[in-house]
Structures are given as structure tokens and as C-alpha cells.
Design a protein around this motif. Structure first.
Motif, PDB file in Angstrom:
ATOM      1  N   TYR A 147       0.828  -1.204   0.000  1.00 19.58           N
ATOM      2  CA  TYR A 147       0.000   0.000   0.000  1.00 19.58           C
ATOM      3  C   TYR A 147       0.867   1.261   0.000  1.00 19.58           C
ATOM      4  N   LEU A 148       1.930   1.262   0.812  1.00 13.45           N
ATOM      5  CA  LEU A 148       2.746   2.466   0.980  1.00 13.45           C
ATOM      6  C   LEU A 148       3.503   2.844  -0.283  1.00 13.45           C
ATOM      7  N   PHE A 149       3.906   1.854  -1.090  1.00 14.83           N
ATOM      8  CA  PHE A 149       4.822   2.136  -2.192  1.00 14.83           C
ATOM      9  C   PHE A 149       4.246   1.813  -3.569  1.00 14.83           C
ATOM     10  N   ASN A 150       2.953   1.597  -3.636  1.00 16.28           N
ATOM     11  CA  ASN A 150       2.249   1.558  -4.915  1.00 16.28           C
ATOM     12  C   ASN A 150       2.030   2.999  -5.343  1.00 16.28           C
ATOM     13  N   SER A 151       2.426   3.338  -6.559  1.00 16.77           N
ATOM     14  CA  SER A 151       2.327   4.735  -6.981  1.00 16.77           C
ATOM     15  C   SER A 151       0.960   5.069  -7.558  1.00 16.77           C
ATOM     16  N   TYR A 152       0.619   4.451  -8.719  1.00 16.73           N
ATOM     17  CA  TYR A 152      -0.603   4.851  -9.421  1.00 16.73           C
ATOM     18  C   TYR A 152      -1.452   3.682  -9.878  1.00 16.73           C
ATOM     19  N   TYR A 153      -1.127   2.476  -9.517  1.00 15.72           N
ATOM     20  CA  TYR A 153      -1.688   1.316 -10.207  1.00 15.72           C
ATOM     21  C   TYR A 153      -2.941   0.813  -9.500  1.00 15.72           C
ATOM     22  N   ASN A 154      -4.068   1.315  -9.997  1.00 17.39           N
ATOM     23  CA  ASN A 154      -5.344   0.970  -9.386  1.00 17.39           C
ATOM     24  C   ASN A 154      -5.653  -0.514  -9.521  1.00 17.39           C
ATOM     25  N   GLY A 155      -5.110  -1.141 -10.570  1.00 21.72           N
ATOM     26  CA  GLY A 155      -5.329  -2.563 -10.743  1.00 21.72           C
ATOM     27  C   GLY A 155      -4.640  -3.404  -9.687  1.00 21.72           C
ATOM     28  N   ILE A 156      -3.680  -2.826  -8.979  1.00 16.24           N
ATOM     29  CA  ILE A 156      -2.976  -3.530  -7.896  1.00 16.24           C
ATOM     30  C   ILE A 156      -3.677  -3.304  -6.568  1.00 16.24           C
ATOM     31  N   GLY A 157      -4.152  -2.083  -6.345  1.00 15.51           N
ATOM     32  CA  GLY A 157      -4.812  -1.782  -5.079  1.00 15.51           C
ATOM     33  C   GLY A 157      -4.721  -0.307  -4.755  1.00 15.51           C
ATOM     34  N   SER A 199      -3.019  -5.186 -21.529  1.00 12.03           N
ATOM     35  CA  SER A 199      -4.040  -5.514 -20.541  1.00 12.03           C
ATOM     36  C   SER A 199      -3.427  -5.594 -19.150  1.00 12.03           C
ATOM     37  N   GLY A 200      -4.243  -5.352 -18.144  1.00 10.82           N
ATOM     38  CA  GLY A 200      -3.780  -5.449 -16.777  1.00 10.82           C
ATOM     39  C   GLY A 200      -3.022  -4.230 -16.311  1.00 10.82           C
ATOM     40  N   ALA A 201      -2.429  -4.339 -15.123  1.00 11.93           N
ATOM     41  CA  ALA A 201      -1.764  -3.203 -14.503  1.00 11.93           C
ATOM     42  C   ALA A 201      -0.560  -2.733 -15.300  1.00 11.93           C
ATOM     43  N   VAL A 202       0.140  -3.628 -16.007  1.00 14.54           N
ATOM     44  CA  VAL A 202       1.332  -3.201 -16.738  1.00 14.54           C
ATOM     45  C   VAL A 202       1.002  -2.256 -17.879  1.00 14.54           C
ATOM     46  N   GLY A 203      -0.238  -2.222 -18.307  1.00 10.45           N
ATOM     47  CA  GLY A 203      -0.628  -1.297 -19.361  1.00 10.45           C
ATOM     48  C   GLY A 203      -1.353  -0.078 -18.854  1.00 10.45           C
ATOM     49  N   GLU A 204      -1.399   0.091 -17.538  1.00  9.18           N
ATOM     50  CA  GLU A 204      -2.242   1.130 -16.955  1.00  9.18           C
ATOM     51  C   GLU A 204      -1.663   2.525 -17.058  1.00  9.18           C
ATOM     52  N   TYR A 205      -0.354   2.657 -17.023  1.00  3.65           N
ATOM     53  CA  TYR A 205       0.194   3.993 -16.819  1.00  3.65           C
ATOM     54  C   TYR A 205       0.194   4.871 -18.056  1.00  3.65           C
ATOM     55  N   ASN A 206       0.803   4.430 -19.134  1.00  3.64           N
ATOM     56  CA  ASN A 206       0.998   5.337 -20.265  1.00  3.64           C
ATOM     57  C   ASN A 206      -0.297   5.778 -20.915  1.00  3.64           C
ATOM     58  N   GLY A 207      -1.149   4.820 -21.272  1.00  2.44           N
ATOM     59  CA  GLY A 207      -2.339   5.156 -22.028  1.00  2.44           C
ATOM     60  C   GLY A 207      -3.251   6.147 -21.346  1.00  2.44           C
ATOM     61  N   LYS A 208      -3.429   6.005 -20.044  1.00  2.00           N
ATOM     62  CA  LYS A 208      -4.402   6.851 -19.358  1.00  2.00           C
ATOM     63  C   LYS A 208      -3.903   8.277 -19.115  1.00  2.00           C
ATOM     64  N   PHE A 209      -2.636   8.540 -19.449  1.00  2.00           N
ATOM     65  CA  PHE A 209      -2.098   9.884 -19.284  1.00  2.00           C
ATOM     66  C   PHE A 209      -1.880  10.596 -20.610  1.00  2.00           C
ATOM     67  N   MET A 210      -2.437  10.058 -21.681  1.00  2.00           N
ATOM     68  CA  MET A 210      -2.266  10.687 -22.992  1.00  2.00           C
ATOM     69  C   MET A 210      -3.281  11.801 -23.188  1.00  2.00           C
ATOM     70  N   CYS A 211      -3.142  12.822 -22.348  1.00  2.00           N
ATOM     71  CA  CYS A 211      -4.079  13.951 -22.372  1.00  2.00           C
ATOM     72  C   CYS A 211      -3.442  15.131 -21.645  1.00  2.00           C
ATOM     73  N   ASN A 212      -3.487  16.305 -22.271  1.00  2.88           N
ATOM     74  CA  ASN A 212      -3.087  17.567 -21.628  1.00  2.88           C
ATOM     75  C   ASN A 212      -1.602  17.665 -21.301  1.00  2.88           C
ATOM     76  N   GLN A 213      -0.759  16.849 -21.932  1.00  2.90           N
ATOM     77  CA  GLN A 213       0.666  16.923 -21.686  1.00  2.90           C
ATOM     78  C   GLN A 213       1.411  17.111 -23.010  1.00  2.90           C
ATOM     79  N   MET A 214       2.658  17.549 -22.908  1.00  9.29           N
ATOM     80  CA  MET A 214       3.475  17.792 -24.084  1.00  9.29           C
ATOM     81  C   MET A 214       4.670  16.844 -24.075  1.00  9.29           C
ATOM     82  N   VAL A 215       5.174  16.537 -25.273  1.00  9.50           N
ATOM     83  CA  VAL A 215       6.261  15.572 -25.426  1.00  9.50           C
ATOM     84  C   VAL A 215       7.618  16.268 -25.381  1.00  9.50           C
ATOM     85  N   LEU A 216       8.566  15.643 -24.682  1.00 13.85           N
ATOM     86  CA  LEU A 216       9.961  16.060 -24.680  1.00 13.85           C
ATOM     87  C   LEU A 216      10.797  14.903 -25.209  1.00 13.85           C
TER      88      LEU A 216
END
Length: 430
Positions: free
Chosen positions: A88-98, A371-388
Motif C-alpha cells: 500500500y505504501l509504495f504503490n504509486s498509481y496502479y489501481n489494478g494492484i490496489g 491488458s492489466g496493470a502493466v498497461g495502466e500507466y501510459n495510455g491513461k495519461f495521454m491527455c493535456n501533456q506535451m512531449v519532450l
């Protein structure tokens, strides 16, 4: 930063598929994280100056949580988590984990202690060694974990720099770069290399890549020009002295609102006299030919307008970088600040500073998150940000490639982010 959990091992990865290579790379990567923390005091390990940053101790713990959660728990028979509370303490953003401990409150985690986190890291390292002797079908996931830790090494440095900058004692954890002779050195002229454009390939095609770098696809580029080097501190000082932060004509609407609301007058870490800046080597003099860092997208765009140029698109940048070697100033050097500009064609594309592009962070044609938690991070943040693009002085050289897509919200500037100008070819008149 681009901190994607989704990753792919693309074709032509014979070296990366070798278990002994993976084991050695894993060990080297884990040791480098600890090496970065070696100069820190116990008091430094819990610093978090704003919600967007995290304490060094949390970075060490979170990367350990990754290997325990995604490799050891599901793939090493009989493995039990070291401490269920850490899940719980060190999960960052992965809702599929908890559920996750609130990000803005990570500085409140004085426990577990540094020693407890380090002991956990070493237990997980030993278990990974055992896992690698029992199976050879986890290479893609191991590569993902290694690249994930390299991302957190950069975040550890940039987060720590921001937190230390609030201390009037100007703490230092690295040696300064050599600026002794810079006052008498001239800045190499800004020139532009021409590219014909046309139909080009964009995206990763071999080796490890995060899922946001795929699928490889075609893109049409009009002819363009790209600057031979990034913008320097001296050049940006001239922009300031010319009233760049006071001229609304140069700024995007959101950018001008940000300048007005925050009272912005200079890049992050610069003093009011425009003479010194805070670095991880303490306060240092600004050098005219040192590469500019810590400007956000709004500042980069305003400077480009002031200079009569524009920012490159990410497709232009990648096309230009394809033929360039990954060489430059990286975290491996231990300096943790940009160097001075070199007088060569298309220099500093990799390392020194991440370079803002004019491209919004969006999925490539045909992109599908895993699919699953390993695919959770990148796709859901493809909004309102710029590429470097390109990497920085806090990136590891082995972590970078021409197709790498970093992304940030346009107002953020605590990362090592800078500017490379682009332009359209001059129209020929009859």
C-alpha cells in the motif's frame, strides 16, 4: 516523467534476451540507485517539497515494490511479500494492484527507515537472482523493471534538487562543472541543418521500448530546419533582459496566465540578479555558453517566438536524431547539470536537457495499451501533456533511444528541460 509500466521487447533483442546479461544489468542498475543516495544524509532521504516530487527513500522503496509485485509474487513459487503494508505504501498509481498511500503525503513516511528499505531491497535482489536461475521467460518483464528503475533514478535526482533548493545553505551532493574559463569562451554560432522531410518511419522498431513508442508507423514531414544545439543560459538571459517575461505577445494564453498568476520573471533556480543558479553542486555562476535548463513548455514556446523560430515537432526531432549516436552528458558522469555547448552539427541531442517539442502527448495510430496493470500507466495519461525528447544529464545513457517519448504538463519545470529551435525553410522568391 514518462514513467510507463507498459513495455515491449521488440525484435533483434538477442543481447537483452540473455539471462546472464539481464542479471548483470539488473545488479548494476540497482547499485546505481544506491550510489546516487550515498552522499545523502538521513534527513535528506525524506524530503518532498511539492506533491509532484517524491522523497529519495520512497523512490528506492517503490522500485523494489515493482520487482516484488510484478516479478516475485506471481513468478517465484512460495515467495511472500516482505511486509504486506509496503504494498500500500509504495504503490504509486496502479489501481489494478490496489489502493495507494496519498502522493502529497509521502514525506510523512519516516518509517520504514532507510536501513529497513535497504534491507528490503537486498532481500528482493537475492530473490530476483533465484528467480533468474529458475526461468528464462521473464526477459521482457525484467527489462521493463530495469528501465522503470532508471526512470526513478532520474526522478530521484530532479526531485531532490527541487527539495534541496529551498534550503538557504545551498546543499551540494555533486562536484561542480568546470566554469573557470567559460567567461572568455564564445558561444558557438546558432546554425540550422536542413531536412527535406517526406514520408518517414516513426516509433521503436528493435530492442526494448515502452508501449507509447509503438506501433511503428509512417508520418509525413514537410521540409524543416533544426538548430545545431540547444539554447544557452546567455541567450535566455538576453530574452529576459529584452522584456520577454513582460511581453504578452510572445506567450500562449495559458502561459501568460501562468506568468501573471505566479509572478514568473526567470527560469527555475536562477537568482534575481541573473548571475547564479542552484545546482546539485550548490549555487553556481551562470555561464553564457552553458545549456539552459528548467524552463517549461510555455517559456520554451515564448522564447522560440521571440527568436523568430518555433519548437520542433516530436516527429521532426526523432527523424533528425535517428542517425545520431547516443553520446553526451548523462547521469553516468556524476555531474547532474547540463554542460557547455559544443560547436558541431546537431550536438547534444541526447543528454544534458530534455528538449520540449510542439507535440501533444497522444497515442500513435493503432496504439493499444497492454491488458492489466502493466498497461495502466501510459495510455491513461495521454491527455493535456506535451512531449519532450532526448534525455538529460540525470538520465542514464543506456536508457535512451531516438524513439523515447517523455511527457510533462506544460507548466512544470523542475525537470532538466530545455529548448532546441526549429524553423521552416525560407521561401524562395522569384
Amino acid at each position: 516523467m514518462a514513467h510507463g509500466m507498459g513495455g515491449k521487447a521488440l525484435p533483434d533483442t538477442a543481447k537483452q534476451d540473455d539471462t546472464s546479461w539481464l542479471a548483470a544489468t539488473y545488479r548494476r542498475t540497482r547499485q546505481f540507485s544506491e550510489q546516487l543516495c550515498a552522499p545523502l544524509l538521513a534527513e535528506d532521504m525524506g524530503l518532498q517539497a511539492c506533491p509532484e516530487t517524491s522523497p529519495p527513500r520512497w523512490h528506492l522503496a517503490h522500485t523494489t515494490w515493482f520487482f516484488e509485485t510484478f516479478l516475485l509474487k506471481p513468478h517465484l513459487p512460495g515467495y511472500r511479500p516482505h511486509n504486506p503494508a509496503f504494498e500500500y505504501l509504495f504503490n504509486s498509481y496502479y489501481n489494478g494492484i490496489g489502493e495507494q498511500y496519498p502522493r502529497p503525503q509521502r514525506h510523512l513516511l519516516s518509517r520504514p527507515t532507510n536501513d529497513e528499505v535497504m534491507a528490503w531491497r537486498h532481500l528482493v535482489d537475492a530473490a530476483i537472482d533465484t528467480l533468474l536461475t529458475q526461468t528464462d521467460n521473464l526477459n521482457g518483464l525484467m527489462q521493463l523493471g530495469i528501465n522503470h528503475e532508471q526512470q526513478h533514478q532520474e526522478l530521484l535526482l530532479t526531485d531532490l534538487k527541487y527539495s534541496l533548493s529551498f534550503n538557504p545553505l545551498s546543499p551540494r551532493i555533486s562536484r561542480p562543472i568546470n566554469t573557470t574559463n567559460q567567461a572568455n569562451e564564445s558561444t558557438p554560432a546558432l546554425t540550422f541543418q536542413c531536412f527535406e522531410g517526406g514520408l518517414v518511419d516513426i516509433g521503436a522498431h528493435s530492442g526494448f521500448a515502452f508501449d507509447n513508442e509503438t506501433p511503428r508507423h509512417k508520418a509525413w514531414l514537410e521540409p524543416f530546419q533544426l538548430a545545431n544545439r540547444p539554447v544557452t543560459q546567455g541567450e535566455f538571459r538576453t530574452f529576459i533582459q529584452d522584456g520577454g517575461y513582460r511581453n504578452s505577445d510572445l506567450w500562449l494564453s495559458d502561459g501568460w496566465s501562468w506568468v501573471q498568476q505566479k509572478g514568473i520573471e526567470r527560469p527555475l533556480y536562477w537568482n534575481a540578479a541573473l548571475s547564479h543558479h542552484f545546482t546539485l553542486a550548490g549555487e553556481q555562476p551562470l555561464a553564457d555558453n552553458q545549456i539552459l535548463a528548467h524552463v517549461n513548455y510555455y517559456e520554451a514556446d515564448a522564447y522560440a517566438r521571440w527568436a523568430g523560430k518555433r519548437l520542433p515537432t516530436e516527429q521532426e526531432w526523432e527523424h533528425a536524431a535517428r542517425a545520431q549516436a547516443i553520446a553526451g552528458n548523462f547521469a553516468d558522469e556524476g555531474l547532474f547539470q547540463p554542460g557547455t555547448v559544443r560547436n558541431s552539427a546537431l550536438s547534444h541531442l541526447f543528454g544534458d536537457v530534455w528538449e520540449w517539442t510542439a507535440s501533444a502527448y497522444l497515442p500513435y495510430p493503432g496504439f493499444q495499451a497492454e491488458s492489466g496493470a502493466v498497461g495502466e500507466y501510459n495510455g491513461k495519461f495521454m491527455c493535456n501533456q506535451m512531449v519532450l525528447r532526448g534525455g538529460s544529464c540525470a538520465s542514464s545513457a543506456s536508457h535512451l533511444r531516438a524513439s523515447y517519448r517523455n511527457f510533462f504538463y506544460p507548466h512544470l519545470r523542475w525537470q532538466f528541460s530545455g529548448i532546441r529551435l526549429a524553423s521552416n525553410p525560407r521561401t524562395k522568391h522569384a
